[in-house]
Design an enzyme around this catalytic site. Sequence first.
Site, short mmCIF file in Angstrom:
data_model
loop_
_atom_site.label_atom_id
_atom_site.label_comp_id
_atom_site.label_asym_id
_atom_site.label_seq_id
_atom_site.Cartn_x
_atom_site.Cartn_y
_atom_site.Cartn_z
N ARG A 118 0.80 -1.22 0.00
CA ARG A 118 0.00 0.00 0.00
C ARG A 118 0.83 1.27 0.00
O ARG A 118 0.35 2.35 0.39
CB ARG A 118 -0.99 0.02 1.18
CG ARG A 118 -2.00 -1.13 1.13
CD ARG A 118 -3.07 -0.97 2.20
NE ARG A 118 -4.05 -2.04 2.11
CZ ARG A 118 -3.94 -3.22 2.71
NH1 ARG A 118 -2.87 -3.47 3.47
NH2 ARG A 118 -4.86 -4.14 2.59
N LYS A 140 2.03 11.43 -10.38
CA LYS A 140 1.15 10.57 -11.15
C LYS A 140 1.89 9.30 -11.53
O LYS A 140 3.02 9.36 -12.02
CB LYS A 140 0.69 11.27 -12.43
CG LYS A 140 -0.56 12.10 -12.30
CD LYS A 140 -1.01 12.52 -13.69
CE LYS A 140 -2.26 13.35 -13.66
NZ LYS A 140 -2.70 13.72 -15.02
N GLU A 182 6.81 18.68 -24.39
CA GLU A 182 6.24 18.94 -23.07
C GLU A 182 6.78 20.24 -22.48
O GLU A 182 6.09 20.93 -21.73
CB GLU A 182 6.54 17.77 -22.13
CG GLU A 182 5.70 16.53 -22.38
CD GLU A 182 4.26 16.68 -21.88
OE1 GLU A 182 3.97 17.67 -21.17
OE2 GLU A 182 3.44 15.81 -22.21
N LYS A 229 5.26 22.90 -13.52
CA LYS A 229 4.52 21.75 -13.00
C LYS A 229 4.45 21.78 -11.48
O LYS A 229 3.41 21.45 -10.89
CB LYS A 229 5.16 20.45 -13.48
CG LYS A 229 4.30 19.23 -13.15
CD LYS A 229 4.64 18.03 -13.99
CE LYS A 229 3.60 16.92 -13.78
NZ LYS A 229 3.87 15.73 -14.62
N GLU A 239 -5.59 16.37 -9.37
CA GLU A 239 -6.26 16.75 -10.62
C GLU A 239 -7.76 16.93 -10.44
O GLU A 239 -8.57 16.46 -11.23
CB GLU A 239 -5.98 15.71 -11.71
CG GLU A 239 -6.18 16.24 -13.12
CD GLU A 239 -5.73 15.26 -14.18
OE1 GLU A 239 -4.92 15.67 -15.01
OE2 GLU A 239 -6.18 14.10 -14.18
N ARG A 243 -5.02 21.17 -12.04
CA ARG A 243 -3.99 20.34 -12.66
C ARG A 243 -4.36 19.89 -14.07
O ARG A 243 -3.49 19.52 -14.86
CB ARG A 243 -3.71 19.11 -11.76
CG ARG A 243 -2.53 18.29 -12.28
CD ARG A 243 -2.04 17.29 -11.26
NE ARG A 243 -0.97 16.47 -11.81
CZ ARG A 243 -0.16 15.73 -11.10
NH1 ARG A 243 -0.29 15.67 -9.79
NH2 ARG A 243 0.79 15.01 -11.67
N ASN A 247 -2.69 19.02 -19.05
CA ASN A 247 -3.06 18.11 -20.12
C ASN A 247 -3.27 18.84 -21.44
O ASN A 247 -3.86 18.28 -22.38
CB ASN A 247 -4.35 17.36 -19.76
CG ASN A 247 -4.10 16.32 -18.68
OD1 ASN A 247 -3.16 15.55 -18.76
ND2 ASN A 247 -4.96 16.30 -17.67
N HIS A 250 -3.09 16.96 -24.72
CA HIS A 250 -3.03 15.53 -24.42
C HIS A 250 -4.28 14.74 -24.84
O HIS A 250 -4.18 13.55 -25.11
CB HIS A 250 -2.78 15.32 -22.92
CG HIS A 250 -1.36 15.53 -22.53
ND1 HIS A 250 -0.70 16.72 -22.75
CD2 HIS A 250 -0.45 14.70 -21.95
CE1 HIS A 250 0.54 16.62 -22.31
NE2 HIS A 250 0.72 15.40 -21.83
N HIS A 254 -3.18 11.76 -26.83
CA HIS A 254 -3.36 10.39 -26.36
C HIS A 254 -4.19 9.57 -27.35
O HIS A 254 -3.97 8.37 -27.51
CB HIS A 254 -4.04 10.38 -24.99
CG HIS A 254 -3.12 10.68 -23.86
ND1 HIS A 254 -3.55 10.96 -22.58
CD2 HIS A 254 -1.76 10.75 -23.80
CE1 HIS A 254 -2.51 11.19 -21.79
NE2 HIS A 254 -1.42 11.07 -22.52
N HIS A 266 5.43 9.97 -27.47
CA HIS A 266 4.47 10.79 -26.73
C HIS A 266 4.59 12.26 -27.12
O HIS A 266 3.59 12.95 -27.37
CB HIS A 266 4.70 10.62 -25.23
CG HIS A 266 3.85 11.51 -24.39
ND1 HIS A 266 2.49 11.30 -24.21
CD2 HIS A 266 4.15 12.63 -23.67
CE1 HIS A 266 2.00 12.25 -23.41
NE2 HIS A 266 2.98 13.05 -23.07
#
Length: 362
Positions: A118, A140, A182, A229, A239, A243, A247, A250, A254, A266
């Site tokens: 965990r 993330k 990016e 960031k 997010e 946040r 993206n 993206h 994506h 990417h």
Amino acid sequence: MSATVRVASGAPYDVHVGTGLLEKAVQGLPKKSRKVLVVHSAPLRQVADILRQRIESSGREAVLAEVPDAESGKTAEVAAFCWQVLGKSDFTRSDVVVGLGGGAVTDLAGFVAATWMRGIAVVQMPTTVLAMVDAAVGGKTGINTAEGKNLVGAFHEPDDVWCDLDMLATLPAYDRVAGLAEVVKGGFIRDGVILDLVEQHADALKAETLTPQALDVLEELITRKVKVKAEVVAQDLKESHLREVLNYGHTFGHAIEYTERYQWRHGSAVSVGMIFAAELAHLAGRLTEAEVDRHRGILSSLGLPTSYPAGRWDALLTAMRRDKKTRGDLLRFVVLQGIGNPVRLEGPDPAMLLGAYDAVSS
């Protein structure tokens, strides 16, 4: 030269940017850890072995887990392999995972650390521009499924991030450039100096060999993008609102990656995604034609793609409906209300979406 950026989120940590950081990274491993799992891809086998030797010299036990390169390493099967290594090596909650590699490796390593018992510590050592400015920073983590990218994951912040620019010397020029997409994104959503620097130094940044001056510019660009960031993540780790601006480009990007079965880099996909978002904002009356042209000019100056083939809209639209920002049947995009001012555009008219695609594919 070196710089340190503090990410003042729920569990604050530092992002170190500079050269010759490998030894410092070993010295900075959590003091309580007795065992270290180094997750790395095959091309970094030699670096991983050097890191293992230095970790063992510090009095800890080091275990290497070599995983497939790029997106093929971000699967449930690969994560299960890493869990098996952790279990057989008797890793406890006081031990640590290190992600040594590009964005896919740091995503995977973070996810493995987040889910083992965990949650145990993770230290990221990104080796590509993309990983340094994006994947390794912000907490993330995730893996891909057959249905889409990063649909399974967790928020799990690293203890430290070490961006050793010496690692970039061995990258092919286009891999370095793809990561700069990016960085450019950070310029469009917040820090205009990034855009100015890229416009001034694009030729040097995309050259096969980096000059000392170009390396200095790259260090400033990486540091500035990390600061962008860090500022956003500090306000919205999970997010829930702000946040989402990270993206930018993206949703469409994506969709390209999914449609192309992850054969596109990417950064290349996000580059086209930013053009799509800019065209969408222009059709919505939020960006001028000159601002759209600036998108194309900056990205193309780096050698990044700014278009995508026609005739694939249905597949792209299906992929975009799986995007994490989508709510039910409502598509949501990050667009710009002028350079440096990202906003959400919810449920745009289908004709407007098709118009943006026509502009990108023409």
